[in-house]
Scaffold this motif. Structure first.
Motif, mmCIF file in Angstrom:
data_model
loop_
_atom_site.group_PDB
_atom_site.id
_atom_site.type_symbol
_atom_site.label_atom_id
_atom_site.label_comp_id
_atom_site.label_asym_id
_atom_site.label_seq_id
_atom_site.Cartn_x
_atom_site.Cartn_y
_atom_site.Cartn_z
ATOM 1 N N ALA A 62 0.715 -0.874 0.124
ATOM 2 C CA ALA A 62 0.063 0.182 0.249
ATOM 3 C C ALA A 62 0.802 1.502 -0.163
ATOM 4 N N VAL A 63 1.769 1.401 1.012
ATOM 5 C CA VAL A 63 2.965 1.994 0.649
ATOM 6 C C VAL A 63 3.377 3.250 -0.601
ATOM 7 N N ASN A 64 3.834 1.772 -0.870
ATOM 8 C CA ASN A 64 4.177 2.178 -2.571
ATOM 9 C C ASN A 64 3.202 2.352 -3.804
ATOM 10 N N GLY A 65 2.012 1.847 -3.194
ATOM 11 C CA GLY A 65 0.620 2.750 -3.860
ATOM 12 C C GLY A 65 0.425 3.846 -3.889
ATOM 13 N N VAL A 66 0.641 4.516 -2.575
ATOM 14 C CA VAL A 66 -0.007 5.938 -2.111
ATOM 15 C C VAL A 66 1.978 7.363 -2.415
ATOM 16 N N LEU A 67 2.618 5.615 -2.310
ATOM 17 C CA LEU A 67 4.125 6.904 -3.132
ATOM 18 C C LEU A 67 3.625 7.381 -4.843
ATOM 19 N N LEU A 68 3.298 6.469 -5.527
ATOM 20 C CA LEU A 68 3.608 5.952 -6.872
ATOM 21 C C LEU A 68 2.066 7.099 -7.155
ATOM 22 N N GLN A 69 1.540 7.174 -6.365
ATOM 23 C CA GLN A 69 0.067 8.294 -7.122
ATOM 24 C C GLN A 69 0.483 10.019 -6.417
ATOM 25 N N LEU A 70 1.423 10.286 -5.582
ATOM 26 C CA LEU A 70 1.876 11.383 -5.310
ATOM 27 C C LEU A 70 2.847 11.892 -6.050
ATOM 28 N N ILE A 71 3.637 10.579 -7.487
ATOM 29 C CA ILE A 71 4.465 11.240 -7.836
ATOM 30 C C ILE A 71 3.764 11.107 -9.538
ATOM 31 N N ASN A 72 2.891 10.627 -9.312
ATOM 32 C CA ASN A 72 2.553 10.470 -10.766
ATOM 33 C C ASN A 72 1.816 11.332 -11.348
ATOM 34 N N PRO A 73 2.192 11.984 -12.560
ATOM 35 C CA PRO A 73 1.974 12.759 -13.708
ATOM 36 C C PRO A 73 0.514 12.770 -13.103
ATOM 37 N N LYS A 74 -0.169 11.798 -14.575
ATOM 38 C CA LYS A 74 -1.311 11.730 -14.752
ATOM 39 C C LYS A 74 -2.028 11.585 -13.824
ATOM 40 N N ALA A 75 -2.080 11.605 -12.601
ATOM 41 C CA ALA A 75 -2.702 11.591 -11.625
ATOM 42 C C ALA A 75 -2.963 13.005 -11.257
ATOM 43 N N TYR A 76 -1.878 13.851 -11.658
ATOM 44 C CA TYR A 76 -2.321 15.893 -11.234
ATOM 45 C C TYR A 76 -3.030 16.509 -12.417
ATOM 46 N N ALA A 77 -2.686 15.456 -13.908
ATOM 47 C CA ALA A 77 -3.445 15.894 -14.621
ATOM 48 C C ALA A 77 -5.121 15.616 -14.847
ATOM 49 N N VAL A 78 -5.313 14.406 -14.038
ATOM 50 C CA VAL A 78 -6.567 14.343 -14.008
ATOM 51 C C VAL A 78 -7.365 14.795 -12.844
ATOM 52 N N ASN A 79 -6.247 14.894 -11.796
ATOM 53 C CA ASN A 79 -7.253 15.526 -11.251
ATOM 54 C C ASN A 79 -7.585 16.901 -11.375
ATOM 55 N N THR A 80 -6.664 17.637 -11.856
ATOM 56 C CA THR A 80 -6.509 19.337 -12.156
ATOM 57 C C THR A 80 -8.073 19.014 -13.622
ATOM 58 N N PHE A 81 -7.750 18.640 -14.414
ATOM 59 C CA PHE A 81 -9.389 18.843 -15.023
ATOM 60 C C PHE A 81 -10.183 18.733 -15.063
ATOM 61 N N LEU A 82 -10.588 17.168 -13.386
ATOM 62 C CA LEU A 82 -11.199 17.195 -13.730
ATOM 63 C C LEU A 82 -12.568 18.190 -12.166
ATOM 64 N N PHE A 83 -11.584 19.246 -11.165
ATOM 65 C CA PHE A 83 -12.065 19.575 -10.112
ATOM 66 C C PHE A 83 -12.135 20.997 -11.374
ATOM 67 N N SER A 84 -11.043 21.463 -11.792
ATOM 68 C CA SER A 84 -11.048 22.449 -13.017
ATOM 69 C C SER A 84 -12.069 23.462 -13.873
ATOM 70 N N GLY A 85 -11.742 21.707 -14.564
ATOM 71 C CA GLY A 85 -12.840 21.667 -16.191
ATOM 72 C C GLY A 85 -13.986 21.833 -15.966
ATOM 73 N N PHE A 86 -14.904 22.361 -16.608
ATOM 74 C CA PHE A 86 -15.997 22.178 -17.200
ATOM 75 C C PHE A 86 -16.648 22.155 -15.323
ATOM 76 N N PRO A 87 -17.720 23.852 -15.272
ATOM 77 C CA PRO A 87 -17.658 23.860 -13.830
ATOM 78 C C PRO A 87 -19.242 23.603 -14.705
ATOM 79 N N ILE A 88 -20.144 22.659 -13.188
ATOM 80 C CA ILE A 88 -20.962 22.376 -13.549
ATOM 81 C C ILE A 88 -22.359 22.822 -12.708
ATOM 82 N N TRP A 89 -21.473 23.069 -11.540
ATOM 83 C CA TRP A 89 -22.459 23.917 -10.512
ATOM 84 C C TRP A 89 -21.333 25.452 -10.044
#
Length: 152
Positions: A114-141
């Motif tokens: 599990a620790v390796n999974g957490v560390l992988l996501q913390l340095i995963n560029p795609k995770a930041y790109a997806v989350n940035t797009f998810l939360f800042s793109g296409f405002p719904i409300w």
């Protein structure tokens, strides 16, 4: 469907399509999970996925709070994170490749957890790109940021 309801649904459909495209493309988490599962078995895969889940939520929190933007705005820190990312992904690739399957040359008794999974996501560029797009793109409300963030 009326013209008004179609116009209201169009941004949401575009958002859903864009998120679907980002999610279905495999990133380091998906590829590493496949390697962990095949190299170490189901139990190790579940532990690794649990770490990915926690790491993904930490990345989402960093993106929503603005911490990620502040950290990535510092050039030397951004470069250090890129180097750390490359080194860690290389480490994971070697660990999986040498996991003791029939094609490996060295047997490794310690699976990725599990620790390796957490560390992988913390340095995963795609995770930041997806989350940035998810939360800042296409405002719904746009009038209720908290509700939108919680739903997304």
């Amino acid at each position: 469907m009326s013209q008004h309801s179609l116009a209201a649904a169009t941004p949401l459909l575009a958002f859903a399509g864009a998120i679907f495209g980002l999610i279905i493309t495999p990133g380091p988490g998906v590829l590493t999970t496949a390697g962990v599962g095949s190299g170490y078995g189901f139990q190790a895969g579940v532990r690794f996925i649990a770490g990915l889940f926690v790491g993904t939520n930490l990345v989402a929190l960093a993106v929503v709070s603005g911490i990620a933007a502040a950290v990535f705005a510092v050039p030397y820190l951004r470069t250090a994170l890129i180097v750390a990312t490359a080194a860690y992904l290389l480490y994971l690739a070697l660990k999986i490749a040498l996991a003791g399957s029939r094609v490996a040359f060295i047997h490794s008794e310690t699976p990725l957890g599990a620790v390796n999974g957490v560390l992988l996501q913390l340095i995963n560029p795609k995770a930041y790109a997806v989350n940035t797009f998810l939360f800042s793109g296409f405002p719904i409300w746009p009038d209720n940021l908290m509700t939108e963030t919680l739903i997304k």
